[in-house]
Design a protein around this motif. Structure first.
Motif, PDB file in Angstrom:
ATOM      1  N   LEU A  65       0.998  -1.200  -0.045  1.00 19.68           N
ATOM      2  CA  LEU A  65      -0.009  -0.032   0.122  1.00 19.68           C
ATOM      3  C   LEU A  65       1.048   1.191  -0.023  1.00 19.68           C
ATOM      4  O   LEU A  65       0.658   2.308  -0.852  1.00 19.68           O
ATOM      5  CB  LEU A  65      -0.974   0.140   1.232  1.00 19.68           C
ATOM      6  N   SER A  66       1.833   1.229   0.811  1.00 16.88           N
ATOM      7  CA  SER A  66       2.868   2.207   0.799  1.00 16.88           C
ATOM      8  C   SER A  66       3.414   2.770  -0.620  1.00 16.88           C
ATOM      9  O   SER A  66       3.583   3.688  -0.955  1.00 16.88           O
ATOM     10  CB  SER A  66       3.871   2.293   1.883  1.00 16.88           C
ATOM     11  N   SER A  67       3.994   1.542  -0.940  1.00 24.10           N
ATOM     12  CA  SER A  67       4.724   1.962  -2.275  1.00 24.10           C
ATOM     13  C   SER A  67       3.777   2.000  -3.577  1.00 24.10           C
ATOM     14  O   SER A  67       4.221   3.043  -4.407  1.00 24.10           O
ATOM     15  CB  SER A  67       5.647   0.362  -2.980  1.00 24.10           C
ATOM     16  N   ARG A  68       2.471   1.553  -3.396  1.00 21.01           N
ATOM     17  CA  ARG A  68       1.530   2.104  -4.419  1.00 21.01           C
ATOM     18  C   ARG A  68       1.115   3.482  -4.211  1.00 21.01           C
ATOM     19  O   ARG A  68       0.876   4.132  -5.622  1.00 21.01           O
ATOM     20  CB  ARG A  68       0.503   0.895  -4.557  1.00 21.01           C
ATOM     21  N   TYR A  69       0.814   3.907  -3.034  1.00 22.26           N
ATOM     22  CA  TYR A  69       0.564   5.259  -2.854  1.00 22.26           C
ATOM     23  C   TYR A  69       1.677   6.231  -3.459  1.00 22.26           C
ATOM     24  O   TYR A  69       1.429   7.050  -4.018  1.00 22.26           O
ATOM     25  CB  TYR A  69       0.482   5.405  -1.225  1.00 22.26           C
ATOM     26  N   ARG A  70       2.858   5.910  -3.099  1.00 19.06           N
ATOM     27  CA  ARG A  70       4.043   6.737  -3.549  1.00 19.06           C
ATOM     28  C   ARG A  70       3.989   6.906  -5.072  1.00 19.06           C
ATOM     29  O   ARG A  70       4.277   7.767  -5.612  1.00 19.06           O
ATOM     30  CB  ARG A  70       5.202   5.770  -3.048  1.00 19.06           C
TER      31      ARG A  70
END
Length: 225
Positions: A65-70
């Motif tokens: 989720l963190s990497s996709r948000y970035r």
């Protein structure tokens, strides 16, 4: 400005398609964080007891989720871009892990709150949503064959077949009834093999271009090889 997101099952060929379209349309490509993700192999190979103790499924979901948000924040500022799986699909994977008991009720509540906050933040960006999702779908047999062909060792355990099938059997429903960010172009991996057949690759590129034109999405900045 145009944004394409690539969706589909594990092993469906999203990265290959993202690379193909990135070259054909001269677009920035944001790849799913797989090779550098140290939690992903543990998610597949750890025993149930170890997963329960160390909460690998929940940690993996947060990491993705963190990497996709970035990536999607970066993509919304770039003139032309393609995302190899996006934040929109992340909820579906979390839901499947929750249904399987790998993510607890409390963890899923926290996850959904975090995702909702992230989606609210995206509303302040120059672009609000993708222009198109290209969704790769196909028979379960074809999915398994593709997973076997790419040969990631941690994906080959026969016990994972039940997990793959659970993901596969609900994917079309998620796309048809839960994804509302953009229109969808569906491409069958049973009918098109973009990795091994040049004609199929060219046809898929043409299908994407025609869909963008139909939607009135400008892509004059793209230059073909």
């Amino acid at each position: 400005m145009a944004m394409i997101v690539i969706g589909g099952m594990i092993g469906a060929g999203k990265t290959s398609l993202a690379t193909l379209l990135g070259k054909a349309l001269n677009s920035q490509v944001y790849y799913e964080n797989v090779d550098d993700n140290h939690i992903l192999p543990l998610y597949y190979t750890a025993s149930e007891e170890e997963q329960e103790r160390k909460r690998y499924p929940f940690l993996l979901q947060l990491d993705f989720l963190s990497s996709r948000y970035r990536d999607i924040k970066r993509a919304f500022y770039h003139p032309h871009n393609i995302i190899d799986r996006s934040i929109y699909e992340d909820w579906y994977f979390a839901k499947i892990n929750h249904q399987a008991g790998k993510i607890s009720d409390e963890e899923f509540i926290i996850y959904e709150k975090l995702l909702a906050n992230m989606m609210e933040e995206l509303e302040d960006l120059p672009k609000k949503a993708p222009d198109l999702m290209v969704y790769l779908h196909g028979s379960f047999e074809c999915i398994l064959d593709r997973i076997n062909q790419r040969g990631r060792e941690f994906e080959q355990d026969p016990e994972l077949i039940e997990y793959y099938h659970r993901l596969w059997q609900g994917y079309d429903d998620w796309v048809d009834n839960h994804y509302h960010a953009s229109q969808v172009l569906k491409i069958s991996i049973d009918d098109f093999d973009i990795l091994n057949k040049t004609d199929d690759a060219e046809k898929v590129i043409q299908m994407v271009e025609e869909k963008l034109s139909e939607l009135g999405v400008p892509f004059d900045g793209y230059t073909k090889d």
